[in-house]
Each structure stands twice: as C-alpha cells, then as structure tokens.
Motif scaffolding. Structure first.
Motif, mmCIF file in Angstrom:
data_model
loop_
_atom_site.group_PDB
_atom_site.id
_atom_site.type_symbol
_atom_site.label_atom_id
_atom_site.label_comp_id
_atom_site.label_asym_id
_atom_site.label_seq_id
_atom_site.Cartn_x
_atom_site.Cartn_y
_atom_site.Cartn_z
ATOM 1 N N ASP A 30 0.823 -0.949 -0.506
ATOM 2 C CA ASP A 30 -0.249 -0.133 -0.192
ATOM 3 C C ASP A 30 1.425 1.540 0.316
ATOM 4 N N HIS A 32 3.574 1.737 -1.610
ATOM 5 C CA HIS A 32 3.993 2.018 -2.269
ATOM 6 C C HIS A 32 2.727 2.352 -3.835
ATOM 7 N N ASN A 33 2.112 1.826 -3.463
ATOM 8 C CA ASN A 33 1.251 2.665 -4.207
ATOM 9 C C ASN A 33 0.418 3.411 -4.377
ATOM 10 N N LYS A 37 0.286 7.093 -6.520
ATOM 11 C CA LYS A 37 -0.294 7.941 -6.895
ATOM 12 C C LYS A 37 -0.249 9.394 -6.289
#
Length: 213
Positions: A30, A32-33, A37
């Motif tokens: 999470d 990383h994501n 974003k």
C-alpha cells in the motif's frame, strides 16, 4: 508448534501469510501504491501550477499601462483578455485544489497505516513482553522497525502536504515572478521527500519480499 513462533514460521518468502505478517506485507504494498499515486498527482499539480503562473503573468502584462491603447476597441479587447485570463486562472486554481484534496486523502490513508502498525506493536508487547516477538516476521526487522519506517514516511509526506497547501494559497496571488518560480520548483521537486525517504520505501519493500536484490 510454539505459539511464540507460529506467525514467524511463515515469513515473507513463500506460502500464505496470516495475522501481523499479512498486514505488514499488505501495508508495504500500500505504501508503494500510495506513493505512486502521490507522484502522479504531483506531476499533474506541477502542470496546473505552471498554467496558473502563466495566466497570472499574462493577466499582469495585459493590465500594464504602457501596453494599453487609447482607442476604445483596443481597451475593450484588453478588458476581454483580462476577463478571459481571470476565468482560466480560476479554473486552474480549482483544479489545483482538487489535486491537493486528493493528496490529503492519500495522507489520511498513510496515517491510518501507521496507527494500525502501532497497534500491532502494542499487541506484541502485550503478548511477548517489552522485547517483542522472539523472531522477526520476515527477514531481520522487528515490528517496531516497521512502525518507525512508516512513521518517517508519513512525517515526510505530511510536511510536503503542508508545503503544497502554502503554494496553493499563495501561487495565484503572487505578483513577483521570481517568487512564483520558487513555488513552481518547490512543488515539482518536493524538498521534504528526500532520497533517504525513497530508500526507506525500498528497504520496506525488500524486507517484506516485494523487492529482491
């Protein structure tokens, strides 16, 4: 199997993780994501901020007395151009606000992950004592190290968001071109997101098996 080693017996290499190990590995993904974003929003915001500065400069140049003609047609055309710039400027300010709002949402998710990991650490101290679990969940890190890394990541992005808010509030009202350029550079290069911050993320991904050497 000894309860003290039940979760540690399925580290982040192979097999299905459960409990704290699963949560920490999911959190690493999470992080990383969410940062991906954030970076995309930062690029979008940089483009919008540049438009705001350009509209501000254009609006200012049209209003300059030495470029205003005496005949009514030229004055009317200049006024129309000023109004157009003002409308476009307002639209881009709204776009930049929307981008910052999305960054606020990302930071909120980061804060929740830190809070959840602190809860895991407190639970382990309750179960195993002050030293925590006897064996790491993954490779070498203690659960406390996950909390420390997540906290440092969160604080970096929290500071960066505060800077974004300042730029959002000041950019459209700044008449000094040099100061506008400082704001644009600060937005793009994110001074609070240092190389060490990026290394923390990579270390987190390696520890949990998302990255390999």
């Amino acid at each position: 199997m000894d309860e003290n080693h039940s979760e540690a017996a399925t580290p982040g290499r192979k097999g299905n993780l459960t409990g704290s190990a699963r949560k920490l590995k999911d959190d690493a993904a999470d992080w990383h994501n969410l940062i991906l974003k954030w970076d995309r929003l930062n690029d979008e915001g940089s483009t919008v901020a540049t438009k705001i500065v350009n509209y501000r400069i254009s609006e200012k140049s049209v209003k300059e007395p030495d470029v205003m003609e005496e005949d009514g047609l030229s004055v009317a055309a200049s006024e129309r151009r000023v109004n157009q710039c003002s409308q476009e400027l307002q639209e881009e300010c709204v776009n930049l606000q929307n981008i910052v709002d999305k960054m606020v949402h990302i930071l909120s998710k980061m804060e929740k992950m830190v809070s959840a990991e602190k809860g895991i650490c407190e639970l382990e101290m309750f179960r195993y004592g002050a030293k925590g679990r006897p064996a790491p969940l993954f490779q070498t890190w203690s659960t406390q190290q996950f909390v420390e890394v997540s906290s440092r990541l969160y604080e970096a992005y929290k500071q960066e968001l505060a800077l974004k808010h300042t730029i959002l509030q000041e950019l459209a009202h700044t008449t000094n071109t040099d100061l506008s350029m400082v704001y644009l550079s600060s937005w793009l290069y994110q001074p609070y997101i240092e190389d060490s911050t990026k290394l923390l993320l990579e270390s987190l991904l390696m520890e949990t098996g998302h990255r390999t050497l």
